[in-house]
Design an enzyme around this catalytic site. Structure first.
Site, PDB file in Angstrom:
ATOM      1  CB  SER A 140      -7.561  11.592  -4.638  1.00  0.00           C
ATOM      2  OG  SER A 140      -8.874  11.163  -4.363  1.00  0.00           O
ATOM      3  CE1 TYR A 153      -6.590   6.563  -6.878  1.00  0.00           C
ATOM      4  CE2 TYR A 153      -8.025   7.546  -5.215  1.00  0.00           C
ATOM      5  CZ  TYR A 153      -7.366   7.625  -6.433  1.00  0.00           C
ATOM      6  OH  TYR A 153      -7.470   8.765  -7.204  1.00  0.00           O
TER       7      TYR A 153
END
Ligand SMILES: NC(=O)c1ccc[n+]([C@@H]2O[C@H](COP(=O)([O-])OP(=O)(O)OC[C@H]3O[C@@H](n4cnc5c(N)ncnc54)[C@H](OP(=O)(O)O)[C@@H]3O)[C@@H](O)[C@H]2O)c1
Length: 267
Positions: A140, A153
């Site tokens: 990501s 995350y």
């Protein structure tokens, strides 16, 4: 890599990105081992792909027994090994760090970081049965830029990026190549309505999963070992953050009141 008739594992296959990638791979003639927990959604995907050759494995990658089931399916489907694993399964949890429970943090790190590492460990012998093989980890932008409201995350994706880089270097003189692909925000179920509303207000672009799948295919077809950061200006911010993190600190500080408001309002 020419993927016709190759055996390929896709985790998170029923998700927005996994499904779009599976469709591309299936259209190009690969045999897929499709992994996710929900069996019904998996069999829907197999029907949609229309290939009797594909195999659905309903398994939790964070569970030892689940990973054993995946290895078993790979052994029986790819008798001469597997050519590619795409680690796309993932989860997210938007919210202020101090409000997160220890269990939620542990689960997130398990699914996003520990499990793809352990699954790669399990499948490496099967990948190395092939003269050339690939590992692709879906990271990501948040694996390079720490962003408020996504602390755990970000930690998981920073970790996955580090694992990818180290393993790529460790396997450099073997036939196995390792890549990291970092999508920016993408329109899938991973993002709650709160996150979508926040992204709209902040002007954060969100890609279609089909675009991410095209980029994944570009990496598969392109030179081995390449990493890919999707989206402009996000790929520039990744570089700026690495060189001058203070600039990004200041810019995110301006967004902080908005991010905090959405984090507090989240259902
Ligand atoms: N969407 C974004 O904005 C975005 C941005 C950057 C990076 N990414 C990354 O891209 C990847 C795919 O995300 P997505 O947006 O496609 O998410 P998604 O639509 O929510 O799909 C997640 C997939 O992972 C599977 N999964 C979740 N936990 C699992 C577990 N414990 N064991 C096995 N399968 C599991 C889900 O199926 P089951 O629930 O049935 O198990 C589903 O197939 C993730 O790694 C994510 O971090 C996404």
């Amino acid at each position: 890599m020419d993927i016709r008739n190759k055996t390929i594992v896709v985790t998170g296959a029923t998700g927005g990105i996994g499904r779009a990638v599976a469709r591309e791979l299936s259209d190009e003639g690969a045999t897929l081992i499709l992994v996710a927990r929900n069996a019904q959604r998996l069999s829907g995907l197999v029907n949609e792909l229309g290939g009797d050759r594909h195999v659905a494995v309903s398994a939790d990658i964070s569970d030892d027994a689940g990973r054993r089931d995946i290895v078993k399916a790979c052994r029986s489907t790819g008798s001469d090994g597997i050519s590619l694993i795409i680690n796309a399964a993932g989860t997210n949890s938007f919210g202020w760090f101090e409000k997160q429970s220890a269990d939620a943090v542990r689960d997130l790190l398990d699914v996003n970081l520990l499990s793809p590492i352990l699954l790669t460990l399990d499948l490496l012998p099967l990948l190395q049965q092939q003269k050339s093989s690939r590992i692709i980890n879906i990271g990501s932008t948040f694996g390079s830029i720490g962003y408020p409201g996504f602390s755990a995350y970000c930690a998981s994706k920073f970790g996955l990026r580090g694992f990818t880089e180290a393993l790529r270097r460790e396997l450099a003189d073997t036939g196995t190549r390792v890549s990291y692909i970092a999508p920016r925000a993408t329109r899938t179920d991973l993002n709650s309505d709160t996150v979508i509303a926040m992204n709209d207000e902040l002007g954060t672009a969100m890609d279609d999963p089909a675009l991410v799948a095209e980029e994944v295919m570009r990496v598969i077809r392109g030179p081995a070992n390449s990493d890919k950061y999707i989206g402009w200006p996000e790929k520039l911010f990744v570089r700026v953050n690495a060189l001058f993190p203070g600039i990004v600190d200041n810019s995110l500080r301006k967004q902080l009141p908005t991010i905090r408001r959405f984090a507090r309002s989240k259902t």
